[in-house]
Design an enzyme around this catalytic site. Structure first.
Site, short mmCIF file in Angstrom:
data_model
loop_
_atom_site.label_atom_id
_atom_site.label_comp_id
_atom_site.label_asym_id
_atom_site.label_seq_id
_atom_site.Cartn_x
_atom_site.Cartn_y
_atom_site.Cartn_z
N LYS A 55 -3.73 12.32 -2.87
CA LYS A 55 -3.19 10.97 -3.09
C LYS A 55 -3.89 9.99 -2.16
CE LYS A 55 1.21 12.62 -4.90
NZ LYS A 55 2.61 13.00 -4.68
N GLN A 99 6.74 12.74 0.15
CA GLN A 99 6.45 13.90 -0.69
C GLN A 99 7.65 14.85 -0.74
OE1 GLN A 99 3.68 14.20 -2.51
NE2 GLN A 99 4.23 16.18 -3.36
N ASP A 122 7.15 5.82 -6.29
CA ASP A 122 7.55 7.02 -7.03
C ASP A 122 8.59 6.70 -8.10
OD1 ASP A 122 6.44 9.55 -6.53
OD2 ASP A 122 7.45 9.73 -4.60
N1 GUN Z 1 6.64 16.53 -5.59
C1 GUN Z 1 6.27 16.92 -6.82
N2 GUN Z 1 6.00 15.85 -7.61
C2 GUN Z 1 6.23 14.75 -6.84
C3 GUN Z 1 6.11 13.36 -7.09
O1 GUN Z 1 5.78 12.89 -8.19
N3 GUN Z 1 6.42 12.55 -6.03
C4 GUN Z 1 6.81 13.04 -4.82
N4 GUN Z 1 7.10 12.17 -3.86
N5 GUN Z 1 6.93 14.33 -4.56
C5 GUN Z 1 6.63 15.18 -5.57
#
Ligand code: GUN
Length: 302
Positions: A55, A99, A122
């Site tokens: 990311k 995350q 998100d």
């Molecule tokens: N863990 C798995 N998918 C995601 C996501 O789309 N965002 C976040 N913050 N954590 C995740």
């Protein structure tokens, strides 16, 4: 991006990233700084380490200021909330992503709700989930938007189509169901307690699989001509090697479906591309709100 029956998320995500790059350039021209995305990782979950690094790296590739804050697995909830508060107040931070999963001793809901809803790239804050479910504009979770873009690419008309969503998670199942509904699909959300899953799936014109069960969806679960979106990423051992497979038995389903996403190279790359897209959108919306309400402040922030 249809390569035969395979919906190529890798190629489509490159196109989305190019679109984002243009928006980033326009933002920089207007505000004199790039949009900023701050990612927080607590602990050392190996998959999360890879995802968060990707990311940050991909953000930088499109001209977004990306920062990864790695906190030890022993971080307390109060310490994490303090970090979020700091990022909420920082005018150069446009997007904040914590995350998931978080270590067990931290309350996920409290943490997600502590993020400024306008910086919640998100789309997990209750304000954004509420706006989405009432059909109003919001920051929408990235994987579901990626699924919708892949469906658009498949050429299927969603109006009146029967969409079956396997999985009811807050990250994928529920929001993708909302987006399908917004496009006038008739939506069924199925889950682990659903009776006769294969028979239900056979009625789907669109099937979105997001359950985290390796190759659950077999070829004979799919109606001929249906479009199948595979959100699963499962690491399994096969013939003595570790391989990544989705929730869909790709080789079988490809013979029946009119289009199907591969794993890897399907939904995964789209998720990151739309995270970047959400970051620019959040930055633009926030600063335009500041212009409207606090013109003087924006001048100072430039
Ligand atoms: N863990 C798995 N998918 C995601 C996501 O789309 N965002 C976040 N913050 N954590 C995740």
């Amino acid at each position: 991006m249809l390569n035969g029956k395979v919906l190529d998320g890798k190629a489509l995500s490159a196109k989305v990233r190019e679109e984002v790059k243009e928006k980033v350039n326009a933002f920089v021209g207007r505000h004199g700084r790039p949009p900023g995305l701050d990612v927080i990782l607590v602990g050392e979950n190996p998959a999360s380490v890879v995802y968060t690094r990707n990311k940050e790296r991909t953000a930088k590739e499109v001209g977004i200021r990306g920062a990864l804050h790695t906190l030890p697995g022993t971080t307390t909830e109060a310490e994490l909330l303090h970090k979020i508060d700091e990022l909420n107040r920082d005018p150069n931070v446009d997007g904040i992503l914590v995350q998931l999963p978080l270590p067990k001793h931290i309350n996920e809901e409290r943490v997600l709700d502590a993020i400024d809803a306008g910086k919640d790239v998100d789309g997990f804050h209750h304000v954004n989930t509420g706006l989405l479910s009432s059909g109003r504009s919001a920051l929408v979770p990235c994987t579901p938007i990626g699924c919708m873009r892949l469906l658009a690419e498949s050429g299927i008309s969603l109006d009146g189509a029967h969409a079956v969503v396997l999985g009811r998670s807050n990250i994928v199942g529920k929001p993708v169901a909302q987006l399908l509904l917004k496009e006038n699909a008739t939506v069924t959300i199925a889950h682990s307690r659903t009776r006769d899953l294969p028979a239900l799936c056979r009625t789907a014109d669109v099937l979105v699989a997001a359950v985290g069960r390796p190759e659950l969806v077999r070829g004979d679960w799919v109606k001929p001509g249906a479009v199948v979106i595979d959100v699963g990423i499962n690491r399994i051992e096969r013939d003595g090697k570790f391989v990544l497979v989705g929730d869909v038995a790709f080789d079988e389903v490809k013979e029946v479906a009119s289009a199907v996403t591969p794993v890897p190279g399907g939904v995964g790359p789209m998720t990151i591309a739309y995270l970047l897209s959400n970051t620019v959108d959040a930055a633009t919306a926030r600063l335009s709100r500041l212009v409207r309400h606090k013109g003087v402040f924006l001048e100072a922030a430039r």
